[in-house]
Design a protein around this motif. Structure first.
Motif, PDB file in Angstrom:
ATOM      1  N   PRO A  93      -6.243  43.578  33.680  1.00  0.00           N
ATOM      2  CA  PRO A  93      -6.960  42.002  33.347  1.00  0.00           C
ATOM      3  C   PRO A  93      -7.811  42.665  35.076  1.00  0.00           C
ATOM      4  O   PRO A  93      -7.722  42.993  35.704  1.00  0.00           O
ATOM      5  N   CYS A 176      -8.385  41.632  28.092  1.00  0.00           N
ATOM      6  CA  CYS A 176      -7.853  42.044  27.828  1.00  0.00           C
ATOM      7  C   CYS A 176      -6.823  41.514  26.526  1.00  0.00           C
ATOM      8  O   CYS A 176      -6.661  39.971  27.074  1.00  0.00           O
ATOM      9  N   THR A 179      -4.490  38.441  27.490  1.00  0.00           N
ATOM     10  CA  THR A 179      -4.282  37.940  28.513  1.00  0.00           C
ATOM     11  C   THR A 179      -4.926  36.703  29.121  1.00  0.00           C
ATOM     12  O   THR A 179      -5.490  35.776  28.639  1.00  0.00           O
ATOM     13  N   TYR A 181      -7.004  33.638  30.601  1.00  0.00           N
ATOM     14  CA  TYR A 181      -8.576  33.791  31.315  1.00  0.00           C
ATOM     15  C   TYR A 181      -8.081  31.941  31.823  1.00  0.00           C
ATOM     16  O   TYR A 181      -8.642  31.677  30.748  1.00  0.00           O
ATOM     17  N   ALA A 228      -5.853  32.206  26.098  1.00  0.00           N
ATOM     18  CA  ALA A 228      -5.293  33.663  25.868  1.00  0.00           C
ATOM     19  C   ALA A 228      -5.555  33.745  24.529  1.00  0.00           C
ATOM     20  O   ALA A 228      -5.114  33.657  23.496  1.00  0.00           O
ATOM     21  N   PRO A 274      -9.084  36.012  34.843  1.00  0.00           N
ATOM     22  CA  PRO A 274      -7.784  36.150  34.578  1.00  0.00           C
ATOM     23  C   PRO A 274      -6.805  35.836  35.850  1.00  0.00           C
ATOM     24  O   PRO A 274      -6.619  35.698  36.661  1.00  0.00           O
TER      25      PRO A 274
END
Length: 275
Positions: A93, A176, A179, A181, A228, A274
């Motif tokens: 990330p 990603c 992940t 953010y 995410a 991230p």
């Protein structure tokens, strides 16, 4: 004559090596006579550790000798090549958009600002304009914003017409999968009261991500809101990131009984990072 003798000697050497490896005895002949059964038996018998306990009856000529059976198996069964698989790249990330320190989303490191919806400053571009157009303009710097900003401009409209306005500022992104953010930006609306406007982050695969309203006449930070993204289809790049297209979307509606004055929504310091 000498060259023919050398060829003959080479052939004899090859044959000696071949027969030294494959003993063409009754054990080998028995397995060779039943290739399908031999392939099934040898696949387990020659495995380490062996999962076969005895030589089958159709190979009784092997005298239940493991060494003779293994030797015969190595001659009648061709080992299958070992398959290798390449693991997908590990996604690390990193900031997707970071409008700080003159980065992407700060709108500073671009060619001189132009006018109109066709004005392109890569990687951003205005698109899908309805009763609106976009341009880049310069504003006095403040804390967290300033310099060149992206401007969404809605022309004036008569009262009670509720024309509506939509404009997208887009760019390709990669992130990603799974992940979390944080999405944020600085924005202002002038004047703030003749049109009801909202800002949002929107992507082709994720849809609506974060929305901010009402907008004020002074620049302020909106967000961060977290999300995410999770994908089960699409394109993965060489870094293991999923590719998408992100919009900073402005949507405005008229206010009943109020003349819709020319309205400008300005955006700066867009960040998707991230957490």
């Amino acid at each position: 004559m000498k060259s023919q003798l050398l060829v003959l000697l080479s052939l004899l050497s090859f044959l000696r090596l071949t027969f030294a490896t494959c003993h063409r005895d009754n054990c080998l002949r028995a397995l060779a006579a039943t290739p399908t059964k031999a392939a099934s038996f040898c696949a387990t018998y020659t495995k380490t550790p062996s999962t076969a306990t005895a030589v089958p009856t159709y190979a009784s000529f092997c005298s239940n000798s493991p060494s003779r059976a293994s030797s015969a198996c190595s001659c009648v069964v061709t080992p299958s090549p070992t398959s290798t698989s390449t693991a997908p790249p590990t996604c690390t990330p990193t900031p997707v958009i970071d409008g700080t320190n003159f980065g992407n989303g700060d709108f500073e490191n671009y060619p001189p600002p132009g006018q109109g919806a066709v004005n392109i400053q890569p990687p951003w571009f205005f698109t899908d304009a309805q009763n609106a157009f976009g341009e880049y303009r310069t504003v006095a710097p403040g804390v967290g914003y300033g310099g060149t900003v992206a401007a969404f401009i809605m022309p004036p409209s008569p009262p009670n017409t509720f024309p509506g306005a939509v404009l997208r500022l887009r760019q390709p992104i990669a992130y990603c999968n799974g992940t979390t953010y944080a999405f944020s930006l600085y924005a202002r609306q002038t004047p703030p009261d003749t049109l009801q406007c909202r800002l949002s982050f929107f992507s082709d695969y994720e849809g609506g991500i974060a929305a901010f309203e009402p907008l004020t006449a002074a620049f302020r930070k909106y967000g961060p809101q977290t999300r995410a993204p999770f994908r089960d289809n699409g394109i993965i790049n060489a870094k293991g990131e999923w590719e998408d297209t992100l919009d900073v979307l402005v949507q405005c509606l008229g206010v009943q009984g109020v003349v819709g004055k020319k309205t400008v929504v300005e955006v700066d310091t867009v960040r998707v990072v991230p957490v």
